[in-house]
Each structure stands twice: as C-alpha cells, then as structure tokens.
Design a protein around this motif. Structure first.
Motif, PDB file in Angstrom:
ATOM      1  N   SER A 116       0.830  -1.202   0.000  1.00 47.41           N
ATOM      2  CA  SER A 116       0.000   0.000   0.000  1.00 47.41           C
ATOM      3  C   SER A 116       0.872   1.264   0.000  1.00 47.41           C
ATOM      4  O   SER A 116       0.595   2.232  -0.705  1.00 47.41           O
ATOM      5  CB  SER A 116      -0.926  -0.015   1.215  1.00 47.41           C
ATOM      6  N   GLU A 117       1.958   1.205   0.779  1.00 50.69           N
ATOM      7  CA  GLU A 117       2.857   2.369   0.830  1.00 50.69           C
ATOM      8  C   GLU A 117       3.613   2.558  -0.483  1.00 50.69           C
ATOM      9  O   GLU A 117       3.987   3.663  -0.851  1.00 50.69           O
ATOM     10  CB  GLU A 117       3.876   2.189   1.957  1.00 50.69           C
ATOM     11  N   SER A 118       3.840   1.451  -1.198  1.00 51.86           N
ATOM     12  CA  SER A 118       4.678   1.523  -2.404  1.00 51.86           C
ATOM     13  C   SER A 118       3.978   2.262  -3.544  1.00 51.86           C
ATOM     14  O   SER A 118       4.629   2.785  -4.442  1.00 51.86           O
ATOM     15  CB  SER A 118       5.099   0.125  -2.854  1.00 51.86           C
ATOM     16  N   VAL A 119       2.647   2.263  -3.549  1.00 52.11           N
ATOM     17  CA  VAL A 119       1.897   3.008  -4.571  1.00 52.11           C
ATOM     18  C   VAL A 119       0.892   3.911  -3.854  1.00 52.11           C
ATOM     19  O   VAL A 119      -0.241   3.529  -3.595  1.00 52.11           O
ATOM     20  CB  VAL A 119       1.163   2.048  -5.552  1.00 52.11           C
ATOM     21  N   PRO A 120       1.325   5.117  -3.492  1.00 52.87           N
ATOM     22  CA  PRO A 120       0.427   6.000  -2.731  1.00 52.87           C
ATOM     23  C   PRO A 120      -0.693   6.570  -3.592  1.00 52.87           C
ATOM     24  O   PRO A 120      -0.599   6.566  -4.815  1.00 52.87           O
ATOM     25  CB  PRO A 120       1.358   7.110  -2.230  1.00 52.87           C
ATOM     26  N   GLU A 121      -1.709   7.074  -2.897  1.00 56.65           N
ATOM     27  CA  GLU A 121      -2.781   7.780  -3.600  1.00 56.65           C
ATOM     28  C   GLU A 121      -2.260   9.171  -3.921  1.00 56.65           C
ATOM     29  O   GLU A 121      -1.866   9.905  -3.014  1.00 56.65           O
ATOM     30  CB  GLU A 121      -4.016   7.897  -2.700  1.00 56.65           C
TER      31      GLU A 121
END
Ligand code: GRG
Length: 394
Positions: A116-121
């Motif tokens: 989840s952290e690797s592809v932030p919004e």
C-alpha cells in the motif's frame, strides 16, 4: 496467560497485541508464518499442534494472544482456510471458513502494508486508484512470500527483501491486468472482483499496468536499504528485467497466444512446458533467487534455490490447470473452465487429471528434496510454500 496454558515462556513483558512485524518461524516439520514473535513460544510448546505436519500456518495480523486469555491462529489445511482458537483451558475450537473465503485475512500484514505504501494515492488520482485497485485486491502474495523466505534462509532480513518482494507483486499484478484485457483473455473477473478494465476502462487499465511495471524497477532501486551492496541490487534489477521480457513472461505469453490458434496435436508437452516455465515460472524463479542474492548468497545457493523455484513454478501451473477444470469461478475468484472453453492445451488435456496430479506431486517432492541441504528450521517457509502451492484451492 502463557503459563496458564502450561507453556514455558521467557521472562519478559508481553506486548498488548501482535505488531505488524512479520517473522518467519518453523518448528520441526511445521511451517509457520507468524506476524509476531510471541506465537513462537506458544506453538513451540504446544504439543497438540505437532501432528499438523503438512500445513502452512499463518497468523491473523490482528490476532491477539494476550489480554483475553485466548489465542487465535489461522492456517490453511490443504488450502482450506481454518481458524483455531486456543482457550485458557487448552480446548481447541475449530472453525472452517467457507471454501471460497479468500486467503486475504491471513496474508502477512507487513506485505500488505508495504504494498500500500509503495503506490500511494496521488495525482493523477484516477491512475493511482486504478493501480491500487488491482495491486491491493488480495492476491495470495506467493511471490513476495518466496522472496522474503529465500532472503531469510540465506541470512538476510525481511526489510532488505521487501522492496523487491513488492516490485514482483506489482509486475505480477500488471501481467494479470493486461492478461484480462479484451485483446488478450477478455476476462471480467479477477481476485474475486471485476477486472481493472471493467472498472476503469481499457485505456486506464493498459496505462495502470504500464505504470506498475516501470514503478516496480524504480521501487527496487529506490527503496532497497542502503545496507545492501549496490551490485546485488543491480543484479536483481537485471534478473527481474530478464524474467519479464521476451525471454520470460512476455515470451511465454506470446507462445501461449500462438498455441491457442494451433491444432491440438501441434501443441506438445514440450511447448506447454515452455509456456509454463516462462509465463509463470520465470517470475516465481526470480522471486526466490532475488531474495537469495539480496542476502548475499553464493552462486551455488542461488543456483540450487533457482532449481527449487523452477520445480515449484511448473507445479504451480500444473495445479493451476487442474484447478481451472475442477473448481468453480467462485472458488477461484476468476473465470473457471476457461482453458477448455478456448481449446487451450493444458496438463489435464494432454495427460489427464490423475497423471497431472501425480506430476504436480512429484515436482513438489523433488523441489523439497533440493532444500534438504539446509537447516530444516530455516528452510521451513520455503518447504511450506511448496506444500501450499500443491494443496491450494484457488
Ligand atoms: C509483463 C510486460 C508484461 C506484460 C504482460 C499479459 C502478459 C504479458 C502475461 C500474462 C501472464 C500471466 C497472466 C500468467 C499467469 C500467471 C498465473 C498463474 C497467475 C495466477 O497467479 P496467482 O494464483 O494469482 O498467484 P493471485 O491472484 O493469487 O496473485
């Protein structure tokens, strides 16, 4: 609480709850993936667990073994998600989850968090939403687990393996997004959800896949901790690139597509092996070897673990072929019976169901034998993952 269970525990303060930190741990022939250190003592000293030899155990990331006086463990029994509850009086209650229950709740929390952290919004929101939609859709995370397990076997840590583990899941996810496109397999159901192009449209699905692919390489280069010597990281980037390109995943997909239009007798077992080894095996192999390389493993170990990975990679796809014709779409989380519907050559179609099962069993046995040179406790996660690949139900 632990002494109430008759369990010898080291003299230390018990944390209130499991942390997100994932530890791999094994006891004898049990293969255990726990999300906190405490389960180690509990399982280690709990004799009634010792008969459960073939399962891969995974604790629920939110399970709490303190405070309530009860402990909960999830594990997969021949692919069947099961929840065990251990009470104060040592009674064991068992709840077998519905067969279509996703493995998602049992996935190590640390991998989900890192993904989840690797592809932030961020801007452009729709693109990143589309990338995250598929990446965080709850796959089994076999590739990241293999990377972390191989790294730890070779003396490395989860932290140094995690960026590569996430990158491989990004690449795997993008290959699923593109595979599902109308111009490829034209599927509208994946990981139990509508496919990316169904939700975001074809243009966005193609671009989300492209972005995940390039981000994967950036992520290895940028996020791998500085303690890993640069030549190891560079080698991982090169190996991952090769495993994805014309000599890997894309090559396998092209031969697969070409074979679909061919007469049935033109597609030999050799061709099928090529397709499987490239389309599926290459990424599983690089998952294992990358973990070992990051930990600083020597060539002999990298080669040996690569062989293990090739065997489980082929077994993975043989099992996939079997599941496609024996499970329902609900159980698989993707369209079942697709291979037969499009006249695809598969292991069951070429050698029959029973022989396919035997081939998968033999491959897994051989893969596990390769690990016999290692300390069984350290090799337990890779042994457990091999069993999991054979026994999985989706
Ligand atoms: C990689 C540049 C690039 C392009 C993609 C479309 C394509 C080229 C390749 C298709 C690859 C493909 C779909 C291979 C099948 C691999 C496979 C067995 C997928 C299922 O893996 P699981 O069971 O899935 O691990 P989950 O959802 O659990 O992660």
């Amino acid at each position: 609480m632990l002494s109430m269970l008759g369990i010898a525990t080291p003299n230390r303060t018990l944390p209130q709850q499991f942390t997100a930190r994932t530890h791999w741990w094994a006891n004898h022939s049990m293969h255990i993936l726990v999300s906190a250190g405490l389960a180690r003592e509990i399982l280690f000293d709990y004799p009634s667990l010792r008969h459960l030899t073939e399962a891969t155990y995974l604790t629920h990331p939110n399970a709490s073994l303190v405070g309530t006086g009860e402990g909960q463990l999830f594990y997969t029994n021949a692919g069947q998600p099961t929840l065990y509850t251990y009470t104060r009086d040592k009674q064991r209650k068992m709840t077998t989850c519905k067969s279509q229950a996703p493995l998602y709740p049992m996935i190590p929390h640390a991998i989900e968090e890192a993904l989840s952290e690797s592809v932030p919004e961020m801007y452009p929101e729709r693109l990143h939403e589309s990338m995250r939609y598929s990446l965080l859709a709850g796959g089994k995370r076999i590739r990241p687990c293999l990377t972390i397990a191989a790294c730890e076997l070779m003396g490395g840590t989860m932290e140094i393996a995690m960026p590569t583990a996430c990158a491989l899941e990004m690449i795997h996810t993008m290959s699923l997004i593109h595979d599902d496109l109308p111009s490829m397999d034209n599927d509208d159901f994946r990981r139990g959800k509508p496919t990316n192009h169904v939700v975001y449209g074809e243009e966005m699905a193609i671009l989300a896949g492209d972005a995940l692919l390039s981000h994967a390489f950036e992520h290895i280069g940028r996020a791998t901790p500085a303690e890993v010597p640069a030549d190891r990281t560079l080698r991982v980037i090169v190996d991952v690139g090769k495993s994805v390109g014309s000599e890997g995943l894309v090559g396998g997909q092209v031969v697969d597509i070409m074979s679909e239009g061919a007469d049935a007798d033109e597609v030999t077992l050799e061709t099928l092996k090529y397709i499987h080894a490239h389309k599926t095996g290459a990424l599983l192999e690089v998952a294992v070897t990358s973990g070992a390389i990051l930990a600083g493993a020597g060539e002999e170990d990298v080669e040996r673990l690569g062989k293990y990975a090739q065997l489980i990679g082929l077994a993975f796809q043989v099992v996939d072929d079997i599941l496609d014709c024996t499970q329902t779409s609900e159980q698989l989380g993707k369209t079942a019976g697709k291979d037969e519907a499009v006249g695809k050559a598969t292991y069951p179609s070429l050698v029959g169901l029973e022989e396919s099962r035997k081939i998968a069993d033999d491959l897994i046995t051989e893969a596990k034998e390769i690990l016999a040179d290692y300390d069984p406790k350290l090799a337990a996660p890779l042994l457990g993952l091999a069993d999991y690949i054979k026994n999985r139900q989706n």
